[in-house]
Design a protein around this motif. Structure first.
Motif, PDB file in Angstrom:
ATOM      1  N   ALA A 116       1.112  49.326   0.140  1.00  0.00           N
ATOM      2  CA  ALA A 116       1.190  47.931   0.303  1.00  0.00           C
ATOM      3  C   ALA A 116       2.704  47.637   0.108  1.00  0.00           C
ATOM      4  N   ARG A 117       3.500  48.202  -0.768  1.00  0.00           N
ATOM      5  CA  ARG A 117       4.764  47.623  -1.046  1.00  0.00           C
ATOM      6  C   ARG A 117       5.687  48.358   0.097  1.00  0.00           C
ATOM      7  N   ARG A 118       5.182  49.436   0.388  1.00  0.00           N
ATOM      8  CA  ARG A 118       6.291  50.020   1.583  1.00  0.00           C
ATOM      9  C   ARG A 118       6.035  49.767   2.860  1.00  0.00           C
ATOM     10  N   THR A 119       4.941  48.974   3.048  1.00  0.00           N
ATOM     11  CA  THR A 119       4.719  48.503   4.498  1.00  0.00           C
ATOM     12  C   THR A 119       4.566  46.810   4.600  1.00  0.00           C
ATOM     13  N   ARG A 120       5.574  46.369   3.993  1.00  0.00           N
ATOM     14  CA  ARG A 120       5.755  44.900   3.923  1.00  0.00           C
ATOM     15  C   ARG A 120       6.517  44.293   4.771  1.00  0.00           C
ATOM     16  N   PHE A 121       5.843  43.498   5.817  1.00  0.00           N
ATOM     17  CA  PHE A 121       6.652  43.114   6.900  1.00  0.00           C
ATOM     18  C   PHE A 121       6.890  41.849   6.681  1.00  0.00           C
ATOM     19  N   THR A 122       6.585  41.234   5.687  1.00  0.00           N
ATOM     20  CA  THR A 122       6.800  39.772   5.407  1.00  0.00           C
ATOM     21  C   THR A 122       7.905  39.422   4.183  1.00  0.00           C
ATOM     22  N   LYS A 123       8.247  38.147   4.162  1.00  0.00           N
ATOM     23  CA  LYS A 123       9.085  37.584   2.980  1.00  0.00           C
ATOM     24  C   LYS A 123       8.311  37.868   1.743  1.00  0.00           C
ATOM     25  N   GLY A 124       9.039  38.066   0.538  1.00  0.00           N
ATOM     26  CA  GLY A 124       8.558  37.921  -0.709  1.00  0.00           C
ATOM     27  C   GLY A 124       7.830  39.248  -1.369  1.00  0.00           C
TER      28      GLY A 124
END
Lengths: 350, 260
Positions: free
Chosen positions: B252-260
């Motif tokens: 979840a942390r590595r595939t974050r495509f959004t801000k924040g």
């Protein structure tokens, strides 16, 4: 023959008709704006052209060929959305390349086209970034590059500037228009912002309650609105009702005085008429001369000009004047006379 | 420290004790296989047991098949419901919740009756056919979790606009799903996948009644025949679940495509 022909388009959502008997012909390379208040059906027209909504009646043709049996993915129509709609999992370059990959272009050709498009929108240095790493204006530029990369036959812009702040909006509308002219791509633009429509379009379609109320160039729409709705929607307007008379030329006798009209004004003497006058067309005049008389109720300083609220009988007229045209002692409660050059009085049909 | 803060800490500590004490007890018991000293004998016995390896491998393979089947059923359904039939959402949600109220034994007896050797589709007549039934049963059991995970993922993205953007660029439904929607809900699918994995690894009823060599029946068999090994097995299974949760967080942390 027009490049795009929308004929008798109709669409209802449940019992509510959203688009009614809508006709529009666009010429190749033309930039046409659909302008109207929220819920007037402009976005529905755009979505029917894109293939996201099916019309209940009418036809949509490009170069004489009906699109109704084609799916959205087959229509070769590029679209830019209000919310950018960039694919969050792809970099800027991958977003722009998406349509080219779907069209199965050779990788070298895709790379070349992506570079060209990103150069065009001034984002060549950002091709490796993800959408969330870009500002709103940059995201919308990428969306534009992505939409035009596959060289669509038509470009649809669905309020692409509404989510941006004022300064970027002004810069981007010039940019969009420059690119559109450069590519000669036929464009249909939806907006509720009259300034955007007036500044960008070859022609404007004013929509009201699902119908095209008036179609014309920005100058025609602004200077010669044909209906009360168009006149009221574009710019600020004073509507004055009165009776046509012919004493000493064609005049409109109304509350507060008389207005001189050009020629016969297309009406018969004694007829009751509605005319419209822009605030900047009303000019302060000597109190003992011809024109409308009223009392200044409110004075607003708006920077480049001052807006007076003048009560003339039951009406309150808005008058925009430059400081130099105002008498020094003018204040709330002052009596004022107003004249209008006859050719700046607009006749309203409904 | 005020009274409210002390109260919060007391509840937190009680909760930690409530959850950790049985685990610590199980772990401690699993280390007592050798008299008088702590040892890893029980773990060695479990890990060396060929049946452990076979059943675990079988269940892992089956869980992968279940996840694929689940994603193939759930992702297009949830996508279509969200995009084209939002009014049907409560109905679909209700259907996906049914496995929580219908016991697995009903499902498995239904399968046996429908797909027995004298039926039109005699899936129970072959090992592969029964494996497929088992995967289908597991996919049904994991439906509430998989659907919710995928639906939550879809809620986080602008499904309609992204779909329309892809379509306007020439993409058909398969391309839209494979290249735009699924990559953007990958983390949600992974969450569903790991929950499915946890269900498949521990499931007993369907596997036992379909007579397949799965990990669940092996754990039950071990529990009724050995002393310390079941505790070791429980700790191993618990470790696998925690590792799965850790992987979800990491991805979840590595595939974050959004801000924040």
């Amino acid at each position: 023959m027009a490049f795009i022909d929308l004929t008798s388009l109709g669409k209802s959502f449940g019992p509510t008709p959203v688009v009614r008997d809508f006709d529009l012909a666009l010429h190749q390379g033309e930039f046409v704006s659909l302008l109207g208040p929220s819920g007037c059906g402009k976005t529905t027209v755009l979505r029917m052209v894109a293939g996201f909504e099916t019309p209940d009646s009418g036809d949509i043709r490009i170069e004489g060929q009906s699109l109704l049996r084609q799916r959205a993915s087959q229509r070769q129509i590029g679209m830019v959305f209000q919310s950018y709609a960039l694919f969050p999992n792809m970099t800027v370059a991958d977003n722009v390349a998406f349509g080219l990959r779907v069209a199965k272009l050779a990788p070298a050709q895709i790379d070349k086209r992506v570079d060209e498009m990103l150069d065009m929108v001034g984002l060549a240095a950002m091709k490796g970034r993800y959408p969330y790493q870009l500002s709103g204006g940059q995201q919308q530029r990428v969306a534009l590059a992505r939409a035009i990369a596959p060289r669509p036959r038509v470009l649809l812009l669905d309020e692409p500037l509404s989510a941006l702040d004022a300064k970027i909006r002004v810069a981007l509308r010039t940019e969009i228009r420059t690119i559109q002219r450069q590519l000669g791509i036929t464009t249909l633009f939806v907006t509720h912002d009259q300034e955007e429509a007036l500044s960008m379009s070859d022609r404007i379609v004013i929509m009201n309650a699902g119908r095209a109320e008036q179609i014309g160039t920005p100058e025609e729409i602004y200077n010669r609105p044909t209906t009360r709705f168009v006149a009221g929607f574009i710019g600020t307007l004073n509507v004055i009702e009165g009776q046509l008379g012919t004493e000493g030329g064609t005049v409109l006798t109304c509350a507060g005085g008389r207005l001189a009209l050009p020629g016969t004004f297309g009406a018969s003497p004694g007829e009751t008429l509605s005319v419209a006058v822009r605030p900047q067309s009303l000019r302060p005049a000597p109190i003992d001369g011809d024109g409308l008389r009223g009392t200044v109720r409110h004075v607003e300083f708006l920077g480049a000009f001052t807006r007076l609220h003048v009560s003339c009988g039951p009406n309150t007229l808005l008058v925009d004047c430059f400081a130099r045209d105002l008498a020094a002692n003018l204040s709330v409660g002052s009596q004022i006379a107003l004249t209008v050059p006859p050719d700046e009085v607009l006749r309203l049909s409904a | 420290m005020n009274l409210k803060r002390i109260g919060s800490w007391a509840i937190f500590i009680l909760a930690v004790i409530y959850f950790l004490l049985p685990l610590v007890g199980t772990l401690e018991f699993s280390l007592r296989a050798r008299r008088g000293v702590y040892s890893l004998d029980a773990y060695r016995n479990v890990l060396d047991d060929p049946q452990f390896q076979q059943t675990l491998a079988y269940s892992v393979i089956l869980s992968i098949a279940t996840v694929i089947l689940g994603v193939l059923i759930v992702a297009p359904t949830a996508f279509w419901v969200r995009l084209k039939m939002p009014r049907l959402r409560p109905v679909v949600e209700f259907i996906t919740l049914l496995p929580l109220v219908i016991p697995p034994i009903i499902i498995v007896f239904g399968y046996i009756r429908l797909f027995n050797t004298s039926s039109i589709l005699p899936l129970t007549g072959s090992a592969r056919g029964t494996d497929f039934l088992l995967a289908a049963g597991y996919a049904t059991l994991s439906l509430p979790y998989m659907y919710r995970a995928v639906d939550t993922g879809l809620r986080a993205i602008e499904v309609q606009t992204l779909t329309e953007a892809a379509q306007s660029l020439g993409a058909g439904w398969a391309t839209v799903l494979a290249r735009v929607i699924l990559p953007n809900i990958a983390v949600a699918i992974l969450s569903g996948a790991f929950l499915t994995f946890a269900i498949v690894i521990g499931e007993y009823v369907i596997a036992a009644l379909l007579n397949r060599p799965a990990f669940g029946p092996y754990m039950v068999w071990m529990g009724s025949n050995r002393a310390y090994e079941p505790a070791a097995l429980a700790v191993i299974a618990f470790g696998m679940t925690w590792a799965s949760m850790g992987v979800i967080q990491l991805l979840a942390r590595r595939t974050r495509f959004t801000k924040g």
